[in-house]
Design a protein around this motif. Structure first.
Motif, PDB file in Angstrom:
ATOM      1  N   GLU A  66      -2.730   8.589   3.877  1.00  0.00           N
ATOM      2  CA  GLU A  66      -2.400   9.779   3.102  1.00  0.00           C
ATOM      3  C   GLU A  66      -2.819   9.625   1.643  1.00  0.00           C
ATOM      4  O   GLU A  66      -3.479  10.510   1.078  1.00  0.00           O
ATOM      5  CB  GLU A  66      -0.896  10.050   3.178  1.00  0.00           C
ATOM      6  CG  GLU A  66      -0.400  11.192   2.292  1.00  0.00           C
ATOM      7  CD  GLU A  66      -0.923  12.557   2.717  1.00  0.00           C
ATOM      8  OE1 GLU A  66      -0.864  13.484   1.884  1.00  0.00           O
ATOM      9  OE2 GLU A  66      -1.395  12.715   3.860  1.00  0.00           O
ATOM     10  N   THR A 227      -3.781  20.689  -0.586  1.00  0.00           N
ATOM     11  CA  THR A 227      -2.348  20.389  -0.480  1.00  0.00           C
ATOM     12  C   THR A 227      -1.701  20.245  -1.852  1.00  0.00           C
ATOM     13  O   THR A 227      -0.482  20.102  -1.948  1.00  0.00           O
ATOM     14  CB  THR A 227      -2.119  19.099   0.329  1.00  0.00           C
ATOM     15  OG1 THR A 227      -2.593  17.957  -0.408  1.00  0.00           O
ATOM     16  CG2 THR A 227      -2.831  19.162   1.665  1.00  0.00           C
ATOM     17  N   GLU A 229      -0.003  21.221  -5.270  1.00  0.00           N
ATOM     18  CA  GLU A 229       0.929  22.324  -5.511  1.00  0.00           C
ATOM     19  C   GLU A 229       0.367  23.372  -6.455  1.00  0.00           C
ATOM     20  O   GLU A 229       0.541  24.577  -6.225  1.00  0.00           O
ATOM     21  CB  GLU A 229       2.256  21.772  -6.050  1.00  0.00           C
ATOM     22  CG  GLU A 229       3.081  21.037  -5.007  1.00  0.00           C
ATOM     23  CD  GLU A 229       4.460  20.679  -5.517  1.00  0.00           C
ATOM     24  OE1 GLU A 229       4.837  21.167  -6.620  1.00  0.00           O
ATOM     25  OE2 GLU A 229       5.174  19.931  -4.837  1.00  0.00           O
ATOM     26  N   CYS A 253      -2.166  16.553   6.482  1.00  0.00           N
ATOM     27  CA  CYS A 253      -0.884  16.057   6.993  1.00  0.00           C
ATOM     28  C   CYS A 253      -0.042  17.240   7.459  1.00  0.00           C
ATOM     29  O   CYS A 253       0.109  18.229   6.736  1.00  0.00           O
ATOM     30  CB  CYS A 253      -0.163  15.307   5.881  1.00  0.00           C
ATOM     31  SG  CYS A 253       1.452  14.661   6.351  1.00  0.00           S
ATOM     32  N   GLU A 255       3.012  18.019   7.604  1.00  0.00           N
ATOM     33  CA  GLU A 255       4.092  18.460   6.727  1.00  0.00           C
ATOM     34  C   GLU A 255       3.599  19.289   5.547  1.00  0.00           C
ATOM     35  O   GLU A 255       4.389  19.986   4.905  1.00  0.00           O
ATOM     36  CB  GLU A 255       4.874  17.243   6.199  1.00  0.00           C
ATOM     37  CG  GLU A 255       5.701  16.512   7.235  1.00  0.00           C
ATOM     38  CD  GLU A 255       4.876  15.634   8.169  1.00  0.00           C
ATOM     39  OE1 GLU A 255       5.383  15.220   9.231  1.00  0.00           O
ATOM     40  OE2 GLU A 255       3.698  15.350   7.821  1.00  0.00           O
ATOM     41  N   LYS A 256       2.319  19.233   5.245  1.00  0.00           N
ATOM     42  CA  LYS A 256       1.764  19.957   4.103  1.00  0.00           C
ATOM     43  C   LYS A 256       0.963  21.193   4.505  1.00  0.00           C
ATOM     44  O   LYS A 256       0.448  21.909   3.637  1.00  0.00           O
ATOM     45  CB  LYS A 256       0.876  19.021   3.280  1.00  0.00           C
ATOM     46  CG  LYS A 256       1.627  17.843   2.669  1.00  0.00           C
ATOM     47  CD  LYS A 256       0.707  16.971   1.831  1.00  0.00           C
ATOM     48  CE  LYS A 256       1.471  15.828   1.174  1.00  0.00           C
ATOM     49  NZ  LYS A 256       0.582  14.983   0.325  1.00  0.00           N
TER      50      LYS A 256
END
Length: 363
Positions: A66, A227, A229, A253, A255-256
């Motif tokens: 990651e 990813t 922000e 990933c 979760e993103k």
């Protein structure tokens, strides 16, 4: 993000048109569409993925994949340069929206036709301030910093799409070295087309910019982590007609993913479209992963450190709908590819989607 390997034929019929009606003829063509899996085949594939979950990669390795994802992709492109992927001419078969139109006849009432902007429609462009690019994201061409004029044409179903007489803004996410960008620039002859293209890999972007077909007047290439922000991008929100995502979200990933899709949706004009194609659950590539390559359920790392996720239709539908988009298309492309010389069968599974930003969102 860079994209995954392409195995589609460069020239082909739109998927779904070549059906295997007689199993005895399986080796007469290189590929067959909509090959239905039986319960036994589905169960066998599921069993393989459950076995893969029993031996996950070590947590410290997962963190490394990651945190150093950009380095793995830079290494990939340093090794392969522009020799790994084929140019995606097949995209125009699956996504005719990329062609544009040479004529915009107000009297043409076809459901697929484009028309000129309505009287009183805004033509001055968005007032949103375009943020200056971060130094960490690489050097941007000056042409990237101009705000495109916000004109569009309406489709009968309420979506919008470009006319060749008016400025049009496309964005390809995960452009790699330009295997979509350059066929698009060479095929869509709209002189007012601007193709923004971004990738996680600075090496890929540098290779793209060195391509002889790279034209700063029609193409703006820049490094971007989707990813992040608050990414710095060379266009305002609600300024893009089409976003192209081909084998790119699978490299993110899990979760993103939702936040990335939400962010991309914010860049679309009302009526703008996301064109999407990526790996489907139980694709041959998923079933071939060895023990220790599974990072989490349906998420894997390749030998070169790059990662890939395998989607279901429902997962993608939920993500795009949560981002406030409307579904126009969500299809599974189950393709049986064959090696006629070695008499091998290879089952591929891809998912192809089109999602539209509503013109009048429900509050």
């Amino acid at each position: 993000m860079a994209t995954g390997p392409d195995s589609d034929d460069d020239k082909r019929l739109k998927f779904g048109n070549r059906l295997l009606t007689d199993p005895q003829n399986v080796f007469q063509h290189n590929a067959w569409d909509n090959v239905v899996w039986d319960e036994e085949q589905e169960a066998a594939a599921k069993k393989i993925t459950e076995k893969q979950l029993e031996c996950l990669a070590q947590p410290e390795k997962k963190e490394e994949y990651e945190s150093k994802a950009d380095e793995f992709w830079n290494t990939f492109y340093s090794q392969h340069q522009n020799r790994f992927f084929k140019d995606r001419h097949w995209l125009f078969t699956e996504f005719p929206e990329l062609y544009g139109r040479k004529d915009c006849d107000d009297n043409n009432d076809s459901n697929d036709s484009l028309c000129k902007p309505q009287d009183g429609e805004n033509t001055s462009g968005s007032n949103t301030t375009v943020s200056s690019p971060q130094q960490s994201s690489g050097e941007l061409d000056e042409s990237c910093l101009s705000t495109a004029v916000d004109k569009k044409c309406s489709l009968v179903d309420g979506a919008t799409a470009p006319c060749d007489d008016y400025p049009v803004n496309f964005l390809e996410v995960g452009c790699g070295v330009g295997n979509t960008v350059f066929p698009l620039l060479n095929t869509n002859k709209n002189p007012n087309l601007m193709v923004y293209c971004c990738d996680f890999s600075s090496t890929a972007i540098q290779i793209l910019k060195e391509h002889p077909d790279h034209d700063q007047k029609r193409c703006c290439a820049f490094v971007l982590d989707i990813t992040e922000e608050n990414p710095e991008v060379p266009f305002p929100t609600e300024s893009l007609d089409i976003i192209i995502m081909i084998f790119v979200l699978s490299a993110v990933c899990p979760e993103k993913m939702q936040a990335a899709v939400n962010r991309l949706a914010s860049y679309l004009k009302p009526g703008g479209t996301i064109l999407f194609r990526d790996y489907g659950r139980y694709d041959m590539a998923q079933l071939r992963f060895k023990q220790g390559r599974c990072l989490s359920e349906n998420f894997y790392v390749r030998g070169d450190g790059t990662r890939v996720y395998f989607f279901t239709q429902g997962e993608l539908r939920n993500m795009f709908l949560k981002a406030g988009l409307l579904e126009k298309e969500n299809l599974v492309d189950r393709r049986l590819q064959v090696n006629r010389g070695r008499q091998l069968k290879m089952y591929r599974v891809w998912i192809q989607c089109k999602y539209i930003k509503p013109v009048n969102p429900v509050s």
